[in-house]
Design a protein around this motif. Structure first.
Motif, PDB file in Angstrom:
ATOM      1  N   GLU A   1     120.507  12.347 -28.662  1.00 36.77           N
ATOM      2  CA  GLU A   1     120.105  11.712 -29.913  1.00 36.77           C
ATOM      3  C   GLU A   1     119.991  12.684 -31.079  1.00 36.77           C
ATOM      4  O   GLU A   1     119.808  12.256 -32.217  1.00 36.77           O
ATOM      5  CB  GLU A   1     118.763  11.001 -29.714  1.00 36.77           C
ATOM      6  N   GLY A   2     120.070  13.980 -30.839  1.00 38.10           N
ATOM      7  CA  GLY A   2     119.953  14.942 -31.917  1.00 38.10           C
ATOM      8  C   GLY A   2     120.412  16.311 -31.455  1.00 38.10           C
ATOM      9  O   GLY A   2     120.937  16.469 -30.347  1.00 38.10           O
ATOM     10  N   LYS A   3     120.199  17.322 -32.324  1.00 34.42           N
ATOM     11  CA  LYS A   3     120.614  18.681 -32.010  1.00 34.42           C
ATOM     12  C   LYS A   3     119.510  19.659 -32.410  1.00 34.42           C
ATOM     13  O   LYS A   3     118.818  19.446 -33.413  1.00 34.42           O
ATOM     14  CB  LYS A   3     121.897  19.049 -32.765  1.00 34.42           C
ATOM     15  N   VAL A   4     119.382  20.726 -31.620  1.00 35.77           N
ATOM     16  CA  VAL A   4     118.490  21.820 -31.999  1.00 35.77           C
ATOM     17  C   VAL A   4     119.270  23.125 -31.884  1.00 35.77           C
ATOM     18  O   VAL A   4     120.053  23.314 -30.948  1.00 35.77           O
ATOM     19  CB  VAL A   4     117.222  21.872 -31.115  1.00 35.77           C
ATOM     20  N   THR A   5     119.087  23.997 -32.853  1.00 37.98           N
ATOM     21  CA  THR A   5     119.715  25.316 -32.839  1.00 37.98           C
ATOM     22  C   THR A   5     118.670  26.341 -32.448  1.00 37.98           C
ATOM     23  O   THR A   5     117.563  26.347 -32.991  1.00 37.98           O
ATOM     24  CB  THR A   5     120.292  25.660 -34.224  1.00 37.98           C
TER      25      THR A   5
ATOM     26  N   ALA B   1     116.472  33.300 -27.266  1.00 34.13           N
ATOM     27  CA  ALA B   1     116.143  32.090 -26.521  1.00 34.13           C
ATOM     28  C   ALA B   1     117.332  31.649 -25.675  1.00 34.13           C
ATOM     29  O   ALA B   1     117.163  31.164 -24.548  1.00 34.13           O
ATOM     30  CB  ALA B   1     115.743  30.980 -27.477  1.00 34.13           C
ATOM     31  N   LYS B   2     118.542  31.817 -26.198  1.00 30.94           N
ATOM     32  CA  LYS B   2     119.748  31.483 -25.443  1.00 30.94           C
ATOM     33  C   LYS B   2     119.813  32.293 -24.153  1.00 30.94           C
ATOM     34  O   LYS B   2     120.086  31.754 -23.075  1.00 30.94           O
ATOM     35  CB  LYS B   2     120.984  31.739 -26.305  1.00 30.94           C
ATOM     36  N   THR B   3     119.553  33.578 -24.264  1.00 26.96           N
ATOM     37  CA  THR B   3     119.552  34.439 -23.081  1.00 26.96           C
ATOM     38  C   THR B   3     118.469  34.019 -22.096  1.00 26.96           C
ATOM     39  O   THR B   3     118.691  33.967 -20.880  1.00 26.96           O
ATOM     40  CB  THR B   3     119.331  35.907 -23.485  1.00 26.96           C
ATOM     41  N   ALA B   4     117.299  33.694 -22.640  1.00 26.40           N
ATOM     42  CA  ALA B   4     116.167  33.329 -21.777  1.00 26.40           C
ATOM     43  C   ALA B   4     116.437  32.042 -21.008  1.00 26.40           C
ATOM     44  O   ALA B   4     116.154  31.957 -19.803  1.00 26.40           O
ATOM     45  CB  ALA B   4     114.909  33.180 -22.618  1.00 26.40           C
ATOM     46  N   ILE B   5     117.002  31.037 -21.680  1.00 25.00           N
ATOM     47  CA  ILE B   5     117.154  29.733 -21.037  1.00 25.00           C
ATOM     48  C   ILE B   5     118.363  29.687 -20.107  1.00 25.00           C
ATOM     49  O   ILE B   5     118.360  28.995 -19.089  1.00 25.00           O
ATOM     50  CB  ILE B   5     117.216  28.607 -22.094  1.00 25.00           C
ATOM     51  N   ILE B   6     119.416  30.467 -20.426  1.00 23.27           N
ATOM     52  CA  ILE B   6     120.621  30.448 -19.590  1.00 23.27           C
ATOM     53  C   ILE B   6     120.562  31.484 -18.478  1.00 23.27           C
ATOM     54  O   ILE B   6     120.800  31.176 -17.302  1.00 23.27           O
ATOM     55  CB  ILE B   6     121.882  30.663 -20.448  1.00 23.27           C
TER      56      ILE B   6
ATOM     57  N   ASN C   1     111.766  28.661 -19.906  1.00 20.06           N
ATOM     58  CA  ASN C   1     111.633  27.473 -20.736  1.00 20.06           C
ATOM     59  C   ASN C   1     111.986  27.791 -22.187  1.00 20.06           C
ATOM     60  O   ASN C   1     112.002  28.952 -22.608  1.00 20.06           O
ATOM     61  CB  ASN C   1     110.202  26.936 -20.669  1.00 20.06           C
ATOM     62  N   LEU C   2     112.226  26.721 -22.956  1.00 20.78           N
ATOM     63  CA  LEU C   2     112.477  26.857 -24.394  1.00 20.78           C
ATOM     64  C   LEU C   2     111.239  26.373 -25.138  1.00 20.78           C
ATOM     65  O   LEU C   2     110.721  25.297 -24.854  1.00 20.78           O
ATOM     66  CB  LEU C   2     113.691  26.009 -24.785  1.00 20.78           C
ATOM     67  N   TYR C   3     110.758  27.196 -26.107  1.00 24.59           N
ATOM     68  CA  TYR C   3     109.545  26.848 -26.860  1.00 24.59           C
ATOM     69  C   TYR C   3     109.885  26.512 -28.309  1.00 24.59           C
ATOM     70  O   TYR C   3     110.968  26.836 -28.804  1.00 24.59           O
ATOM     71  CB  TYR C   3     108.536  27.991 -26.782  1.00 24.59           C
ATOM     72  N   ARG C   4     108.927  25.893 -28.989  1.00 28.05           N
ATOM     73  CA  ARG C   4     109.185  25.451 -30.362  1.00 28.05           C
ATOM     74  C   ARG C   4     109.528  26.621 -31.276  1.00 28.05           C
ATOM     75  O   ARG C   4     110.347  26.478 -32.180  1.00 28.05           O
ATOM     76  CB  ARG C   4     107.971  24.690 -30.903  1.00 28.05           C
ATOM     77  N   SER C   5     108.932  27.762 -31.048  1.00 25.80           N
ATOM     78  CA  SER C   5     109.217  28.923 -31.898  1.00 25.80           C
ATOM     79  C   SER C   5     110.641  29.449 -31.702  1.00 25.80           C
ATOM     80  O   SER C   5     111.142  30.210 -32.526  1.00 25.80           O
ATOM     81  CB  SER C   5     108.209  30.039 -31.609  1.00 25.80           C
ATOM     82  N   ASP C   6     111.284  29.032 -30.604  1.00 29.22           N
ATOM     83  CA  ASP C   6     112.674  29.452 -30.352  1.00 29.22           C
ATOM     84  C   ASP C   6     113.677  28.627 -31.150  1.00 29.22           C
ATOM     85  O   ASP C   6     114.844  29.003 -31.260  1.00 29.22           O
ATOM     86  CB  ASP C   6     113.017  29.298 -28.862  1.00 29.22           C
ATOM     87  N   ILE C   7     113.214  27.507 -31.692  1.00 28.18           N
ATOM     88  CA  ILE C   7     114.116  26.580 -32.371  1.00 28.18           C
ATOM     89  C   ILE C   7     114.193  26.924 -33.853  1.00 28.18           C
ATOM     90  O   ILE C   7     113.190  26.956 -34.554  1.00 28.18           O
ATOM     91  CB  ILE C   7     113.635  25.130 -32.177  1.00 28.18           C
ATOM     92  N   GLN C   8     115.419  27.170 -34.324  1.00 32.05           N
ATOM     93  CA  GLN C   8     115.635  27.574 -35.711  1.00 32.05           C
ATOM     94  C   GLN C   8     115.971  26.405 -36.626  1.00 32.05           C
ATOM     95  O   GLN C   8     115.681  26.449 -37.823  1.00 32.05           O
ATOM     96  CB  GLN C   8     116.762  28.609 -35.770  1.00 32.05           C
ATOM     97  N   ASP C   9     116.595  25.377 -36.075  1.00 26.74           N
ATOM     98  CA  ASP C   9     117.012  24.253 -36.922  1.00 26.74           C
ATOM     99  C   ASP C   9     117.026  22.975 -36.090  1.00 26.74           C
ATOM    100  O   ASP C   9     117.287  23.008 -34.879  1.00 26.74           O
ATOM    101  CB  ASP C   9     118.403  24.513 -37.504  1.00 26.74           C
ATOM    102  N   VAL C  10     116.750  21.864 -36.756  1.00 21.17           N
ATOM    103  CA  VAL C  10     116.718  20.559 -36.097  1.00 21.17           C
ATOM    104  C   VAL C  10     117.596  19.593 -36.865  1.00 21.17           C
ATOM    105  O   VAL C  10     117.512  19.501 -38.098  1.00 21.17           O
ATOM    106  CB  VAL C  10     115.272  20.003 -36.035  1.00 21.17           C
TER     107      VAL C  10
ATOM    108  N   PRO D   1     106.206  23.871 -23.301  1.00 18.92           N
ATOM    109  CA  PRO D   1     107.638  24.081 -23.546  1.00 18.92           C
ATOM    110  C   PRO D   1     108.228  22.942 -24.367  1.00 18.92           C
ATOM    111  O   PRO D   1     107.878  21.772 -24.178  1.00 18.92           O
ATOM    112  CB  PRO D   1     108.234  24.093 -22.133  1.00 18.92           C
ATOM    113  N   ALA D   2     109.115  23.296 -25.292  1.00 21.80           N
ATOM    114  CA  ALA D   2     109.855  22.265 -26.018  1.00 21.80           C
ATOM    115  C   ALA D   2     110.877  21.629 -25.078  1.00 21.80           C
ATOM    116  O   ALA D   2     111.094  20.418 -25.100  1.00 21.80           O
ATOM    117  CB  ALA D   2     110.550  22.864 -27.237  1.00 21.80           C
ATOM    118  N   ILE D   3     111.514  22.459 -24.264  1.00 25.91           N
ATOM    119  CA  ILE D   3     112.422  21.983 -23.217  1.00 25.91           C
ATOM    120  C   ILE D   3     112.140  22.808 -21.965  1.00 25.91           C
ATOM    121  O   ILE D   3     112.277  24.031 -21.973  1.00 25.91           O
ATOM    122  CB  ILE D   3     113.904  22.123 -23.625  1.00 25.91           C
TER     123      ILE D   3
END
Length: 374
Positions: A282-286, A291-296, A301-310, A355-357
């Motif tokens: 339903e949407g996208k988060v950048t 954070a990319k390295t951490a989650i992959i 987990n992915l946290y809100r502070s890891d998200i740059q754009d919504v 966690p955000a995700i």
């Protein structure tokens, strides 16, 4: 041919229109009886069996008054509304004569995209299979419009196999497997008996050939196999008219192509299957590069502070696409905050601890090529 290391108990069988129809395009009673007897043999041997069957339009278009198979959508849907009942009546009669009960399940793509209905289908089919019933499954062609279609029953069969945690998906068609080139054009084409991963070369070998009465060619079958393999389900592709094809397929001795993952291959659980193949993001988060390295790579987990754009509007619990700083999609995940909450990040917000995700709801595109499958 291959030797199975795991025990097969639950089987999904996809029967294409060409496997059920005569040269005139109508349902062939002889073909239907032959396949029903083979399915009965599997049931007698203790296998739980679900059938994804095409053929509703073929069964109904003559009763609609059409001389030839209809081409317009309203006529196809009208023919399907007649033919689905006739086809189900034939299946029920044949199975009852051997002491087995058949049930009818008509599905649309939106049934998979809605998580509640997805869970209901899962529970219903499990009850039917555990009680010895044979579900006969088809897309609800009478009401489905093009933008909500699965596209073909190969894809539907693969998604059903994942839904019910099947051990083997058998796709029957008018061809006896995957070749390294089109056998109609190249008499020296070689049958690929074992495939362990869907490589670009395998996809290139899958031509667009398909019969005049079916909707899916080899490409759709390979896409279906990709979905099944992501769910940890082995597949077999063979010719419907081959004698005793179903029993030999489950025994690993049939002529055709077996798609079997390596023993240590990573598979999606039922929740991640829904996120990957059915959810409809339903949407996208950048997210940031760290954070990319951490989650992959680190399975964090992915946290809100890891998200740059919504991008987009969504509620908490929705599935979103996850992009890196270059705009490349790296996966899908279930977000624990709405778009409005994500845009109101505060350094002192105690919700930052949540966690955000979560890693449990993240599916990586790198592993399963999600953009081609969602």
């Amino acid at each position: 041919m291959f030797k199975k290391e795991k025990q097969i108990k639950r089987v999904v069988i996809k029967i294409g229109s060409s496997s059920l129809t005569s040269m005139h395009g109508e349902i062939s009673r002889r073909k239907l009886e032959n396949l029903a007897e083979q399915i009965v043999a599997l049931k007698d041997a203790g296998y739980e069996t679900a059938v994804v069957s095409s053929g509703a339009v073929a069964a109904g278009y003559r009763k609609l008054g059409c001389i030839d198979r209809p081409s317009s959508l309203p006529e196809k849907q009208a023919a399907a509304s007649i033919g689905q009942g006739l086809l189900m009546e034939s299946y029920s009669e044949l199975f009852l004569s051997h002491g087995y009960v058949a049930s009818q399940i008509l599905i649309t793509r939106s049934d998979f995209s809605d998580e509640v209905r997805y869970g209901n289908m899962h529970n219903t089919m499990n009850v039917l299979l555990e009680r010895g019933i044979i579900p006969i499954i088809n897309e609800n062609d009478t009401v489905t419009v093009d933008r909500l279609r699965f596209g073909d029953n190969d894809t539907l069969a693969a998604k059903v196999a994942g839904l019910i945690d099947a051990d083997l998906l058998i796709i029957l068609s008018d061809i006896d497997g995957l070749y390294d080139s089109n056998p109609n054009d190249n008499p020296n084409a070689k049958l690929l008996e074992n495939v362990h991963s869907i490589t670009p070369e395998i996809e290139a070998a899958a031509g667009g050939s398909g019969s005049a009465v079916g909707t899916g060619g080899m490409k759709s079958k390979i896409q279906a196999v990709k979905i099944a393999m992501a769910a940890g389900i082995d597949s077999f592709l063979g010719k419907a008219g081959t004698e005793n094809i179903l029993m030999e397929a489950v025994e690993g001795a049939a002529k055709g192509t077996y798609f079997e993952q390596e023993p240590d291959a990573f598979n999606l659980d039922n929740q991640k299957q829904w996120i990957a193949f059915h959810s409809g993001p339903e949407g996208k988060v950048t997210i940031s590069s760290n954070a990319k390295t951490a989650i992959i790579d680190k399975n964090e987990n992915l946290y809100r502070s890891d998200i740059q754009d919504v991008t987009g509007r969504f509620k908490d619990g929705a599935v979103v696409r996850i992009l890196d700083e270059e705009g490349k999609e790296i996966g899908l995940g279930r977000i624990n905050f709405s778009n409005e909450q994500l845009n109101e990040v505060s350094a002192e917000d105690e919700n930052e601890l949540e966690p955000a995700i979560a890693q449990e709801t993240f599916v990586c595109s790198r592993d399963f090529k999600l953009p081609a499958l969602v």
